[in-house]
Scaffold this motif. Structure first.
Motif, mmCIF file in Angstrom:
data_model
loop_
_atom_site.group_PDB
_atom_site.id
_atom_site.type_symbol
_atom_site.label_atom_id
_atom_site.label_comp_id
_atom_site.label_asym_id
_atom_site.label_seq_id
_atom_site.Cartn_x
_atom_site.Cartn_y
_atom_site.Cartn_z
ATOM 1 N N ARG A 54 4.035 14.345 7.109
ATOM 2 C CA ARG A 54 4.676 13.052 7.528
ATOM 3 C C ARG A 54 4.142 12.447 8.760
ATOM 4 O O ARG A 54 4.141 11.152 8.831
ATOM 5 N N GLU A 55 3.523 13.204 9.660
ATOM 6 C CA GLU A 55 3.129 12.447 10.777
ATOM 7 C C GLU A 55 1.655 11.591 10.376
ATOM 8 O O GLU A 55 1.405 10.773 10.791
ATOM 9 N N ALA A 90 5.112 8.249 0.090
ATOM 10 C CA ALA A 90 5.416 9.487 -0.558
ATOM 11 C C ALA A 90 4.912 10.463 -0.016
ATOM 12 O O ALA A 90 3.975 10.730 0.877
ATOM 13 N N TYR A 91 5.629 11.858 -0.174
ATOM 14 C CA TYR A 91 5.221 12.968 0.411
ATOM 15 C C TYR A 91 4.609 14.034 -0.476
ATOM 16 O O TYR A 91 4.381 15.159 -0.259
ATOM 17 N N ASP A 92 4.511 13.864 -1.822
ATOM 18 C CA ASP A 92 3.839 14.653 -3.000
ATOM 19 C C ASP A 92 3.724 13.811 -4.044
ATOM 20 O O ASP A 92 3.948 12.531 -4.019
ATOM 21 N N ALA A 116 1.463 7.893 10.925
ATOM 22 C CA ALA A 116 0.232 7.145 11.539
ATOM 23 C C ALA A 116 -0.469 5.977 10.731
ATOM 24 O O ALA A 116 -0.998 4.956 11.322
ATOM 25 N N ILE A 117 -0.700 6.442 9.575
ATOM 26 C CA ILE A 117 -1.649 5.609 8.680
ATOM 27 C C ILE A 117 -0.546 4.234 8.548
ATOM 28 O O ILE A 117 -1.292 3.166 8.425
ATOM 29 N N ALA A 118 0.589 4.344 8.277
ATOM 30 C CA ALA A 118 1.505 3.254 8.315
ATOM 31 C C ALA A 118 1.365 2.156 9.467
ATOM 32 O O ALA A 118 1.453 0.975 9.171
ATOM 33 N N LEU A 119 1.668 2.964 10.388
ATOM 34 C CA LEU A 119 1.965 2.176 11.896
ATOM 35 C C LEU A 119 0.324 1.212 11.866
ATOM 36 O O LEU A 119 0.208 0.100 12.214
ATOM 37 N N LEU A 120 -0.938 2.114 11.563
ATOM 38 C CA LEU A 120 -2.137 1.461 11.700
ATOM 39 C C LEU A 120 -2.203 0.336 10.740
ATOM 40 O O LEU A 120 -2.465 -0.792 11.032
ATOM 41 N N ILE A 152 0.787 -1.208 -0.026
ATOM 42 C CA ILE A 152 0.017 0.093 0.030
ATOM 43 C C ILE A 152 0.810 1.370 -0.072
ATOM 44 O O ILE A 152 1.797 1.399 0.763
ATOM 45 N N LEU A 153 0.713 2.247 -0.943
ATOM 46 C CA LEU A 153 1.285 3.403 -0.938
ATOM 47 C C LEU A 153 0.646 4.422 -0.137
ATOM 48 O O LEU A 153 -0.610 4.757 -0.643
ATOM 49 N N VAL A 154 1.110 5.031 0.604
ATOM 50 C CA VAL A 154 0.524 6.161 1.561
ATOM 51 C C VAL A 154 1.120 7.550 0.984
ATOM 52 O O VAL A 154 2.475 7.873 1.055
ATOM 53 N N VAL A 155 0.422 8.468 0.512
ATOM 54 C CA VAL A 155 0.784 9.810 -0.049
ATOM 55 C C VAL A 155 0.199 10.843 0.683
ATOM 56 O O VAL A 155 -0.928 11.112 0.594
ATOM 57 N N ASP A 156 0.813 11.614 1.356
ATOM 58 C CA ASP A 156 0.527 12.727 2.256
ATOM 59 C C ASP A 156 1.548 13.787 2.460
ATOM 60 O O ASP A 156 2.997 13.170 3.001
ATOM 61 N N ASP A 157 1.574 15.157 2.249
ATOM 62 C CA ASP A 157 2.766 16.002 2.508
ATOM 63 C C ASP A 157 2.964 16.124 4.105
ATOM 64 O O ASP A 157 4.010 16.699 4.519
#
Length: 236
Positions: free
Chosen positions: A12-13, A32-34, A17-21, A5-10
């Motif tokens: 980082r927190e 990714a951050y952008d 949080a989503i990654a840990l979940l 699963i790729l989580v993308v948000d600028d």
């Protein structure tokens, strides 16, 4: 689980949080951050699902999604602080499979991730043997001959009465049925103050098919008139 699963948000927190979940659920996470960074990862890595913010630098989420849809059909869940209905409709019309508003409920986000992954796996399994007696509506598939409802590819355990209600509403998606008509057609007897009886069965069906029964997407009440199965627009 082996899904990436790729989580993308600028923020980082939020990504953390989503990654840990989701890592606790057994998923493997890419970050990714952008939008540009997301496209680069997708070009190098096979991903089964994306969770992507809308407002990001370099390339915003909606623009990135349009580019992704030119080449890939993986599930995309849009995550956004924008909660207006028009924003949700815009996101879905541009290729999103689902839309979650910030701040998100962790349990709901997990449920939506599982829902999208199950649905796409199910679609892949049955496309080659598509049956004409299937009625599709978003996440739902009703197989008329089997008299079985599937949600995200999983059979829903319905009672005989619930199945009759689902059969009626799935065959007539978008049409509003008064409680009296539902009662007479399902119970096959005259209706005398049937509102509570029908309401209880509708609630039970919602609990079995809706991701969030308190905010149903499918089985909806039209106040003062009756109930309907919302006709969900197919998303490509």
């Amino acid at each position: 689980m082996n899904e990436w699963i790729l989580v993308v948000d600028d923020d980082r927190e939020i990504v953390k949080a989503i990654a840990l979940l989701l890592e606790k659920e057994g998923y493997r996470i890419l970050r990714a951050y952008d939008g540009m960074e997301a496209l680069k990862i997708l070009a190098e890595q096979t991903v089964q699902l994306m969770i992507m913010d809308v407002m990001m630098p370099k390339l915003d989420g909606l623009s990135a999604m349009m580019k992704i849809r030119e080449r890939k059909n993986l599930p995309i869940i849009v995550l956004s602080a924008k909660t207006e209905e028009t924003d949700k409709v815009l996101g879905l019309s541009m290729g999103a499979d689902d839309y979650v508003s910030k701040p998100f409920n962790p349990q709901e986000l997990k449920a939506r991730v599982k829902s999208q992954l199950r649905r796409y796996t199910f679609l892949g399994d049955i496309n080659a043997k598509y049956q004409t007696d299937e009625i599709w509506n978003g996440r739902l598939c009703y197989r008329v001959q089997e008299r079985t409802l599937y949600a995200d590819g999983e059979p829903v355990k319905l009672t005989a009465t619930e199945t009759k209600i689902v059969d009626l509403l799935m065959r007539n998606r978008g049409r509003i049925f008064p409680a009296e008509e539902i009662y007479e057609r399902v119970w096959e007897e005259p209706a005398y103050a049937p509102e509570n009886t029908v309401m209880v069965h509708i609630r039970h069906i919602r609990e079995k098919i809706e991701l969030n029964p308190k905010e149903p997407e499918y089985l909806k009440v039209v106040w003062g008139i009756g109930y309907k199965m919302e006709k969900i627009k197919e998303r490509t």
